[in-house]
Scaffold this motif. Structure first.
Motif, PDB file in Angstrom:
ATOM      1  N   GLY A  57       5.914  -6.287  -2.343  1.00  0.00           N
ATOM      2  CA  GLY A  57       5.711  -5.955  -3.745  1.00  0.00           C
ATOM      3  C   GLY A  57       4.262  -5.710  -4.076  1.00  0.00           C
ATOM      4  O   GLY A  57       3.925  -4.727  -4.758  1.00  0.00           O
ATOM      5  N   SER A  58       3.383  -6.594  -3.600  1.00  0.00           N
ATOM      6  CA  SER A  58       1.964  -6.437  -3.940  1.00  0.00           C
ATOM      7  C   SER A  58       1.369  -5.207  -3.266  1.00  0.00           C
ATOM      8  O   SER A  58       0.491  -4.540  -3.828  1.00  0.00           O
ATOM      9  CB  SER A  58       1.172  -7.702  -3.556  1.00  0.00           C
ATOM     10  N   PHE A  59       1.861  -4.853  -2.052  1.00  0.00           N
ATOM     11  CA  PHE A  59       1.368  -3.644  -1.396  1.00  0.00           C
ATOM     12  C   PHE A  59       1.841  -2.388  -2.121  1.00  0.00           C
ATOM     13  O   PHE A  59       1.053  -1.462  -2.354  1.00  0.00           O
ATOM     14  CB  PHE A  59       1.822  -3.586   0.065  1.00  0.00           C
ATOM     15  N   SER A  60       3.123  -2.346  -2.490  1.00  0.00           N
ATOM     16  CA  SER A  60       3.658  -1.130  -3.121  1.00  0.00           C
ATOM     17  C   SER A  60       2.999  -0.863  -4.469  1.00  0.00           C
ATOM     18  O   SER A  60       2.636   0.273  -4.777  1.00  0.00           O
ATOM     19  CB  SER A  60       5.176  -1.231  -3.292  1.00  0.00           C
ATOM     20  N   SER A  61       2.822  -1.923  -5.278  1.00  0.00           N
ATOM     21  CA  SER A  61       2.168  -1.721  -6.571  1.00  0.00           C
ATOM     22  C   SER A  61       0.692  -1.389  -6.388  1.00  0.00           C
ATOM     23  O   SER A  61       0.142  -0.533  -7.097  1.00  0.00           O
ATOM     24  CB  SER A  61       2.342  -2.962  -7.461  1.00  0.00           C
ATOM     25  N   SER A  62       0.029  -2.029  -5.404  1.00  0.00           N
ATOM     26  CA  SER A  62      -1.378  -1.712  -5.118  1.00  0.00           C
ATOM     27  C   SER A  62      -1.526  -0.265  -4.703  1.00  0.00           C
ATOM     28  O   SER A  62      -2.426   0.451  -5.166  1.00  0.00           O
ATOM     29  CB  SER A  62      -1.918  -2.626  -4.010  1.00  0.00           C
ATOM     30  N   PHE A  63      -0.642   0.190  -3.800  1.00  0.00           N
ATOM     31  CA  PHE A  63      -0.692   1.560  -3.307  1.00  0.00           C
ATOM     32  C   PHE A  63      -0.485   2.555  -4.449  1.00  0.00           C
ATOM     33  O   PHE A  63      -1.169   3.586  -4.528  1.00  0.00           O
ATOM     34  CB  PHE A  63       0.384   1.760  -2.232  1.00  0.00           C
ATOM     35  N   TYR A  64       0.423   2.226  -5.361  1.00  0.00           N
ATOM     36  CA  TYR A  64       0.677   3.108  -6.499  1.00  0.00           C
ATOM     37  C   TYR A  64      -0.562   3.206  -7.395  1.00  0.00           C
ATOM     38  O   TYR A  64      -0.954   4.298  -7.812  1.00  0.00           O
ATOM     39  CB  TYR A  64       1.867   2.614  -7.311  1.00  0.00           C
ATOM     40  N   LYS A  69      -5.420   6.463  -9.064  1.00  0.00           N
ATOM     41  CA  LYS A  69      -6.866   6.328  -9.298  1.00  0.00           C
ATOM     42  C   LYS A  69      -7.174   5.330 -10.418  1.00  0.00           C
ATOM     43  O   LYS A  69      -8.143   5.488 -11.174  1.00  0.00           O
ATOM     44  CB  LYS A  69      -7.495   7.690  -9.606  1.00  0.00           C
ATOM     45  N   ALA A  70      -6.321   4.298 -10.516  1.00  0.00           N
ATOM     46  CA  ALA A  70      -6.548   3.233 -11.490  1.00  0.00           C
ATOM     47  C   ALA A  70      -7.473   2.161 -10.930  1.00  0.00           C
ATOM     48  O   ALA A  70      -7.902   1.261 -11.653  1.00  0.00           O
ATOM     49  CB  ALA A  70      -5.212   2.603 -11.906  1.00  0.00           C
ATOM     50  N   VAL A  71      -7.779   2.270  -9.633  1.00  0.00           N
ATOM     51  CA  VAL A  71      -8.608   1.273  -8.944  1.00  0.00           C
ATOM     52  C   VAL A  71      -9.663   1.990  -8.118  1.00  0.00           C
ATOM     53  O   VAL A  71      -9.369   2.983  -7.448  1.00  0.00           O
ATOM     54  CB  VAL A  71      -7.743   0.383  -8.022  1.00  0.00           C
ATOM     55  N   LYS A 180      -3.545  -6.695  -8.731  1.00  0.00           N
ATOM     56  CA  LYS A 180      -2.575  -6.505  -7.654  1.00  0.00           C
ATOM     57  C   LYS A 180      -3.264  -6.273  -6.322  1.00  0.00           C
ATOM     58  O   LYS A 180      -2.773  -6.720  -5.276  1.00  0.00           O
ATOM     59  CB  LYS A 180      -1.641  -5.334  -7.971  1.00  0.00           C
ATOM     60  N   ILE A 181      -4.406  -5.581  -6.326  1.00  0.00           N
ATOM     61  CA  ILE A 181      -5.152  -5.391  -5.078  1.00  0.00           C
ATOM     62  C   ILE A 181      -5.605  -6.741  -4.539  1.00  0.00           C
ATOM     63  O   ILE A 181      -5.473  -7.035  -3.344  1.00  0.00           O
ATOM     64  CB  ILE A 181      -6.391  -4.491  -5.302  1.00  0.00           C
ATOM     65  N   ILE A 182      -6.148  -7.561  -5.421  1.00  0.00           N
ATOM     66  CA  ILE A 182      -6.618  -8.889  -5.025  1.00  0.00           C
ATOM     67  C   ILE A 182      -5.446  -9.761  -4.582  1.00  0.00           C
ATOM     68  O   ILE A 182      -5.545 -10.502  -3.591  1.00  0.00           O
ATOM     69  CB  ILE A 182      -7.373  -9.558  -6.199  1.00  0.00           C
ATOM     70  N   ASN A 183      -4.331  -9.669  -5.296  1.00  0.00           N
ATOM     71  CA  ASN A 183      -3.152 -10.466  -4.969  1.00  0.00           C
ATOM     72  C   ASN A 183      -2.573 -10.067  -3.607  1.00  0.00           C
ATOM     73  O   ASN A 183      -2.151 -10.926  -2.822  1.00  0.00           O
ATOM     74  CB  ASN A 183      -2.096 -10.306  -6.058  1.00  0.00           C
ATOM     75  N   PHE A 184      -2.554  -8.764  -3.326  1.00  0.00           N
ATOM     76  CA  PHE A 184      -2.075  -8.327  -2.008  1.00  0.00           C
ATOM     77  C   PHE A 184      -2.991  -8.865  -0.912  1.00  0.00           C
ATOM     78  O   PHE A 184      -2.519  -9.303   0.145  1.00  0.00           O
ATOM     79  CB  PHE A 184      -2.013  -6.803  -1.916  1.00  0.00           C
ATOM     80  N   VAL A 210      11.682  -5.121   1.438  1.00  0.00           N
ATOM     81  CA  VAL A 210      12.133  -3.804   0.979  1.00  0.00           C
ATOM     82  C   VAL A 210      12.440  -3.853  -0.523  1.00  0.00           C
ATOM     83  O   VAL A 210      12.055  -2.958  -1.283  1.00  0.00           O
ATOM     84  CB  VAL A 210      13.374  -3.342   1.765  1.00  0.00           C
ATOM     85  N   GLY A 211      13.132  -4.925  -0.951  1.00  0.00           N
ATOM     86  CA  GLY A 211      13.413  -5.086  -2.376  1.00  0.00           C
ATOM     87  C   GLY A 211      12.140  -5.220  -3.192  1.00  0.00           C
ATOM     88  O   GLY A 211      11.999  -4.617  -4.265  1.00  0.00           O
ATOM     89  N   GLN A 212      11.190  -5.988  -2.673  1.00  0.00           N
ATOM     90  CA  GLN A 212       9.905  -6.158  -3.350  1.00  0.00           C
ATOM     91  C   GLN A 212       9.174  -4.825  -3.461  1.00  0.00           C
ATOM     92  O   GLN A 212       8.556  -4.534  -4.491  1.00  0.00           O
ATOM     93  CB  GLN A 212       9.033  -7.149  -2.570  1.00  0.00           C
ATOM     94  N   PHE A 213       9.242  -4.021  -2.421  1.00  0.00           N
ATOM     95  CA  PHE A 213       8.566  -2.719  -2.429  1.00  0.00           C
ATOM     96  C   PHE A 213       9.124  -1.847  -3.550  1.00  0.00           C
ATOM     97  O   PHE A 213       8.377  -1.219  -4.303  1.00  0.00           O
ATOM     98  CB  PHE A 213       8.754  -2.031  -1.077  1.00  0.00           C
TER      99      PHE A 213
END
Length: 254
Positions: A57-64, A69-71, A180-184, A210-213
């Protein structure tokens, strides 16, 4: 340990919902850790497996957030590095101490976050004056919050979001994206040391990942489209739910 397809399907669904909630306000562990323990995993194995699935979950939201370009990763690389170090230290430390004292203190800290966002309707509306430098933030807040997540974990996302708002002056959606970047980072560092300790059931963790992603990606999209209109009520609601759950587990309501 073998779990039936029905239990795995339920854990997948729980992880999807948790990933969605976590991407917006944090607190997804409130769902996943009890679900893993209810499925029969011992506490230590449940915590390790939870870190594996939480990385999805933290990777998928971080990647998004990065794609949108929010980060700015160049701006926060020191924060990422110090968070990794702090989380690694916390994961090692927790294996040698009793953290029951945190269970007593934590509900009151989380309650303060919920009340703060509830009574401060304009906080995070826009960027404000930065109070400390990114370097100072890295060697104080990043290390401390990484250490806390590696050692214990509940509400880490909420604590990081608040730190970005109060110390770096970020607006609310920007704070959530960076959190989310820090959390991942802290999840990944902790996962490494849980893996070394053999405290993970990989089949269960990967299915939930997979569900978290999926949930994390959907939640990140909601942050970018709905902004503070969604984040603030979710932060307040999840803070109060976490407090109620922790106090109930401590027998306050019994």
């Amino acid at each position: 340990m073998e779990l039936g397809i029905d239990i795995l399907a339920i854990l997948f669904l729980v992880a999807t919902i948790a990933g969605f909630i976590d991407a917006i306000a944090g607190g997804g562990g409130l769902l996943t850790i009890p679900a893993l323990m209810a499925a029969g995993l011992p506490p230590a194995i449940a915590l390790g497996t939870n870190k594996l699935q939480a990385c999805g979950g933290s990777f998928s939201s971080s990647f998004y957030f990065i794609r949108q370009k929010a980060v700015n990763l160049k701006q926060i690389w020191r924060l990422i590095l110090c968070t990794f170090i702090g989380s690694a230290a916390g994961t090692i430390f927790v294996q040698n101490i009793d953290v029951d004292f945190l269970k007593t203190l934590l509900p009151f800290l989380i309650l303060m976050i919920g009340v703060y966002f509830l009574v401060s309707p304009n906080v995070g509306d826009k960027d404000r004056k930065q109070r400390i430098s990114f370097t100072t933030f890295a060697f104080t807040a990043s290390i401390a919050l990484g250490f806390y997540d590696g050692m214990f974990g509940p509400a880490t996302g909420s604590f990081i979001t608040l730190a970005f708002i109060l110390l770096l002056g970020f607006n609310l959606p920007k704070a959530v994206a960076h959190a989310k970047i820090i959390n991942f980072t802290s999840n990944f560092a902790s996962l490494i040391f849980f893996t070394i300790g053999g405290a993970i059931i990989w089949k269960v963790g990967l299915i939930m990942m997979v569900g978290q992603f999926i949930g994390g990606t959907l939640g990140a999209k909601m942050v970018m489209t709905k902004g503070k209109k969604l984040i603030r009520p979710m932060l307040v609601t999840m803070s109060f739910i976490m407090v109620a759950k922790m106090l109930y587990e401590q027998g306050i309501f019994n």
